[in-house]
Motif scaffolding. Structure first.
Motif, PDB file in Angstrom:
ATOM      1  N   CYS A   1       2.869   8.211 -14.980  1.00  0.00           N
ATOM      2  CA  CYS A   1       1.932   8.059 -16.089  1.00  0.00           C
ATOM      3  C   CYS A   1       2.719   7.987 -17.400  1.00  0.00           C
ATOM      4  CB  CYS A   1       0.971   9.246 -16.142  1.00  0.00           C
ATOM      5  SG  CYS A   1      -0.045   9.453 -14.659  1.00  0.00           S
TER       6      CYS A   1
ATOM      7  N   GLN B   1      -5.390   8.793 -10.258  1.00  0.00           N
ATOM      8  CA  GLN B   1      -5.426   7.839  -9.148  1.00  0.00           C
ATOM      9  C   GLN B   1      -4.480   6.664  -9.345  1.00  0.00           C
ATOM     10  OE1 GLN B   1      -9.502   6.674  -8.520  1.00  0.00           O
ATOM     11  NE2 GLN B   1     -10.015   8.598  -7.499  1.00  0.00           N
ATOM     12  N   ASN B   2      -4.200   6.290 -10.586  1.00  0.00           N
ATOM     13  CA  ASN B   2      -3.451   5.057 -10.839  1.00  0.00           C
ATOM     14  C   ASN B   2      -2.010   5.274 -11.277  1.00  0.00           C
ATOM     15  OD1 ASN B   2      -5.787   3.502 -10.286  1.00  0.00           O
ATOM     16  ND2 ASN B   2      -6.533   3.900 -12.369  1.00  0.00           N
ATOM     17  N   CYS B   3      -1.609   6.534 -11.404  1.00  0.00           N
ATOM     18  CA  CYS B   3      -0.234   6.813 -11.797  1.00  0.00           C
ATOM     19  C   CYS B   3       0.139   8.213 -11.333  1.00  0.00           C
ATOM     20  CB  CYS B   3      -0.043   6.675 -13.308  1.00  0.00           C
ATOM     21  SG  CYS B   3      -1.058   7.791 -14.318  1.00  0.00           S
TER      22      CYS B   3
ATOM     23  N   ASN C   1       0.801  -1.214   0.000  1.00  0.00           N
ATOM     24  CA  ASN C   1       0.000   0.000   0.000  1.00  0.00           C
ATOM     25  C   ASN C   1       0.838   1.270   0.000  1.00  0.00           C
ATOM     26  OD1 ASN C   1      -2.470  -1.376   0.041  1.00  0.00           O
ATOM     27  ND2 ASN C   1      -2.342  -1.685   2.248  1.00  0.00           N
TER      28      ASN C   1
ATOM     29  N   GLU D   1     -13.991  13.056  -8.626  1.00  0.00           N
ATOM     30  CA  GLU D   1     -12.588  12.828  -8.300  1.00  0.00           C
ATOM     31  C   GLU D   1     -11.817  14.121  -8.072  1.00  0.00           C
ATOM     32  OE1 GLU D   1     -10.736  10.328 -11.154  1.00  0.00           O
ATOM     33  OE2 GLU D   1     -12.112   8.654 -10.868  1.00  0.00           O
TER      34      GLU D   1
ATOM     35  N   GLN E   1      -4.157  12.922 -18.053  1.00  0.00           N
ATOM     36  CA  GLN E   1      -3.539  12.427 -16.819  1.00  0.00           C
ATOM     37  C   GLN E   1      -2.605  13.471 -16.196  1.00  0.00           C
ATOM     38  OE1 GLN E   1      -1.966   8.636 -18.511  1.00  0.00           O
ATOM     39  NE2 GLN E   1      -3.398   7.609 -17.129  1.00  0.00           N
TER      40      GLN E   1
ATOM     41  N   LEU F   1       3.426   5.181  -6.720  1.00  0.00           N
ATOM     42  CA  LEU F   1       2.755   4.949  -7.997  1.00  0.00           C
ATOM     43  C   LEU F   1       3.751   5.083  -9.146  1.00  0.00           C
ATOM     44  CD1 LEU F   1      -0.536   7.012  -7.503  1.00  0.00           C
ATOM     45  CD2 LEU F   1      -0.346   4.524  -7.632  1.00  0.00           C
TER      46      LEU F   1
END
Length: 302
Positions: A41, A80-82, A34, A70, A116, A38
């Motif tokens: 992008c 959120q993912n990168c 956790n 968001e 992104q 990350l």
């Protein structure tokens, strides 16, 4: 010391977890998945789709907020993912253009998110009556944005320009960038090679090196031409993407009355003493709204 007492001490310290009778593991090892940073992008976002039609419907503030779940306070977004490669401040000078602002925000947020970007939108509102000073508002936006976040790129953007193609990257490069190359009212062609207005992108050091915009242009016209001259005097070239990529739609609006002194001010302009270093304004408020950060100011002559 009893096993129970030891367990209590370690649990309070937050260093260990019990996962079975008499079995302990390090909490940081347990949570390692956790806290792993990350990944960056991609250089080119896979979410971009190219040319999109402008969304002309004027949404309510509530409906726009519902569609932007968001967003962080102040109109700040991070993927959120990168981890984004660009931290971008969008600086928008503003006064009495509520419908245009809602159209702009309804289009620009999804546009930027598909790229992104780590970005925040700043609406720099000129209070009171009197001639509008676009250049000074841009300078104020740059100054106040730097106090909030470590941005790597500043995009100075008119509220009535809507980008059509999300493959037009809203980032900065080694040269100042002119973003709004091809606007519909100019038949999607560059009107003249010295144009440097509408939407532009500059790194902080680039903007500081030219001392920002002039503060002298109250009323329509002149500040963009002056900024071009400043960039030229610093021997910086202006970079542009193709007209196919850098496409924009301009929202129809009533033109402002031109500044009758703009040519005289342009001729006498001195970037060394007029700009960021002579900025004079009264900050009325900074407010983090759901879709943007509002910076409301009273302007004072430099």
């Amino acid at each position: 010391m009893s096993l129970l007492k030891l367990f209590v001490i370690l649990s309070i310290s937050g260093l260990f977890l019990v996962v079975g009778y008499g079995i302990f593991i390090n909490l940081f090892d347990f949570l390692e998945i956790n806290v792993t940073p990350l990944p960056f992008c991609p250089e080119i976002s896979p979410l971009t789709v190219g040319i999109q039609p402008v969304k002309w419907q004027i949404q309510t503030w509530y409906s726009m907020m519902e569609n932007q779940t968001e967003l962080q306070p102040g109109g700040h977004y991070t993927p959120q993912n990168c981890k984004s490669r660009h931290r971008v401040a969008i600086i928008v000078p503003y006064r009495n253009r509520n419908a245009h602002l809602r159209i702009f925000l309804n289009n620009i947020h999804p546009f930027l998110q598909r790229q992104q970007l780590d970005y925040r939108i700043f609406i720099i509102q000129q209070l009171k009556t009197g001639p509008f000073n676009r250049g000074m508002l841009m300078n104020i936006g740059f100054t106040e944005a730097q106090r909030i976040y470590n941005f790597t790129c500043f995009i100075f953007h008119d509220v009535d320009l809507i980008p059509e193609n999300d493959k037009n990257p809203y980032n900065c490069v080694d040269s100042p960038r002119h973003l709004s190359v091809a606007v519909d009212v100019f038949k999607y062609q560059l009107p003249f090679k010295n144009i440097f207005g509408g939407a532009i992108a500059m790194q902080a050091d680039q903007f500081k090196s030219v001392n920002g915009f002039s503060n002298q242009f109250f009323g329509w016209g002149g500040e963009d031409d002056d900024l071009f001259n400043r960039v030229n005097k610093k021997m910086m070239s202006i970079f542009r993407y193709s007209e196919e990529i850098s496409r924009y739609t301009m929202i129809k609006h009533v033109k402002q009355y031109p500044n009758p002194s703009r040519f005289k001010i342009l001729k006498e302009s001195n970037y060394e003493v007029d700009g960021l270093n002579s900025l004079n304004y009264k900050l009325d408020l900074i407010e983090e709204r759901n879709l943007f950060t509002l910076v409301a100011v009273d302007l004072k002559p430099a």
